[in-house]
Design an enzyme around this catalytic site. Structure first.
Site, PDB file in Angstrom:
ATOM      1  N   HIS A  34       1.081  -1.266   0.279  1.00 12.32           N
ATOM      2  CA  HIS A  34      -0.046   0.103   0.098  1.00 12.32           C
ATOM      3  C   HIS A  34       0.631   1.246   0.131  1.00 12.32           C
ATOM      4  CE1 HIS A  34      -2.956  -2.799   2.342  1.00 12.32           C
ATOM      5  NE2 HIS A  34      -3.728  -2.278   1.266  1.00 12.32           N
ATOM      6  N   SER A 185      -3.098  -8.194   3.026  1.00 13.43           N
ATOM      7  CA  SER A 185      -3.203  -8.246   4.455  1.00 13.43           C
ATOM      8  C   SER A 185      -3.849  -9.321   4.824  1.00 13.43           C
ATOM      9  CB  SER A 185      -4.433  -7.166   4.557  1.00 13.43           C
ATOM     10  OG  SER A 185      -4.019  -6.003   4.325  1.00 13.43           O
TER      11      SER A 185
END
Ligand code: PAF
Length: 278
Positions: A34, A185
């Site tokens: 990210h 994630s």
């Protein structure tokens, strides 16, 4: 960094902003993948907005909506370090004030029903709808997405073109751990032994692309990849080579391909892909 926790706060802040805006939509639990999107966003516009919203509309009934990792304070600390102008973290009530059942939604036909869309019905309707809403809310000039979610990126590109949205959508190469595992994630769900097995996905993608480039028939390479991954204990959802533009089965003349894998390690569903030319 501005922390904007409602649509009203975002709109008040945005109305005073001068210069261009790049948006990085996320569901939080930020990792280096990210943050690389944030770095790219910095190069594209005067201000970077990162949205953090775990979007219930893109999760199926038996999926990990409740368990999805939420690490807002750590995310904000990382975003401050990367020079983010604002984080936009609305509530579910703010985003879906009438609830989900009657929410107006966006469907990108065809591409939304194959691969991950076949295994996760309604998933890409949820993704397209939230991304369109975020574009309307944040009014970005540019939006950045990771290529790890390759199908998602193509869905968003098609939606943006079909609805004549004036946002430039950019994809960013997948960020990987040293052993090749795509950062996600969901890697946090893996046990130690599953984490040790997981790099086989990328290794298999690389081997398959190489043998196709050497002339192996695509279906044979796909089957070999399925066998390797199954032997290593993965439960396969799909292993497919598709053409990159629309993720349909490649015709003999198609040169720009992508191999996509979705497979379960234990309870964790991992996805990865590798683009290559033949
Ligand atoms: O890739 C994600 O994290 C999500 O699907 C996105 C694009 C933020 C939409 O909720």
């Amino acid at each position: 960094m501005q922390v904007l926790k409602s649509l009203d706060e975002l709109r008040a802040w945005r109305s005073l902003l001068e210069g261009s805006v790049a948006l990085v939509p996320t569901m939080g639990n930020l990792h280096e993948g990210h943050l690389k999107l944030v770095d790219m966003a910095q190069q594209q516009a005067d201000h970077v907005v990162v949205s953090i919203f775990v979007n219930p509309m893109q999760f199926g009934k038996n999926e990990d909506l409740d368990a999805y990792p939420r690490t807002f304070d750590a995310d904000c600390a990382a975003l401050i370090e990367r020079g983010t102008a604002a984080v936009f973290a609305p509530t579910v009530a703010d985003v879906y004030p009438r609830g989900l059942a009657e929410q107006t939604s966006i469907e990108v036909p065809g591409i939304s029903d194959i691969l991950c869309g076949a295994s996760r019905p309604g998933h890409f309707r949820g993704v397209a709808t939230i991304v369109a809403k975020l574009f309307n809310m944040v009014q970005p000039d540019v939006a950045i997405f990771g290529e790890k979610d390759f199908q998602q990126l193509q869905v968003i590109r098609l939606m943006t073109a079909d609805l004549s949205m004036s946002v430039t959508v950019l994809g960013m190469p997948t960020e990987r751990a040293d052993d090749g595992l795509a950062l996600s994630s969901r890697n946090g769900y893996l046990s130690e032994s599953e984490r040790a097995q997981a790099p086989i996905i990328y290794q298999t993608l690389q081997q398959s692309a190489a043998v196709i480039q050497q002339g192996m028939v695509i279906e044979t390479a796909e089957q070999q990849a399925r066998e390797i991954l199954s032997q290593q204990g993965l439960r396969i959802d799909y292993v497919e080579v598709r053409r990159r533009s629309d993720l349909q089965s490649p015709q003999p003349e198609d040169r720009e391909l992508v191999m996509l894998v979705a497979a379960f390690l234990g309870k964790t569903r991992l996805i990865d892909n590798l683009a290559f030319d033949r």
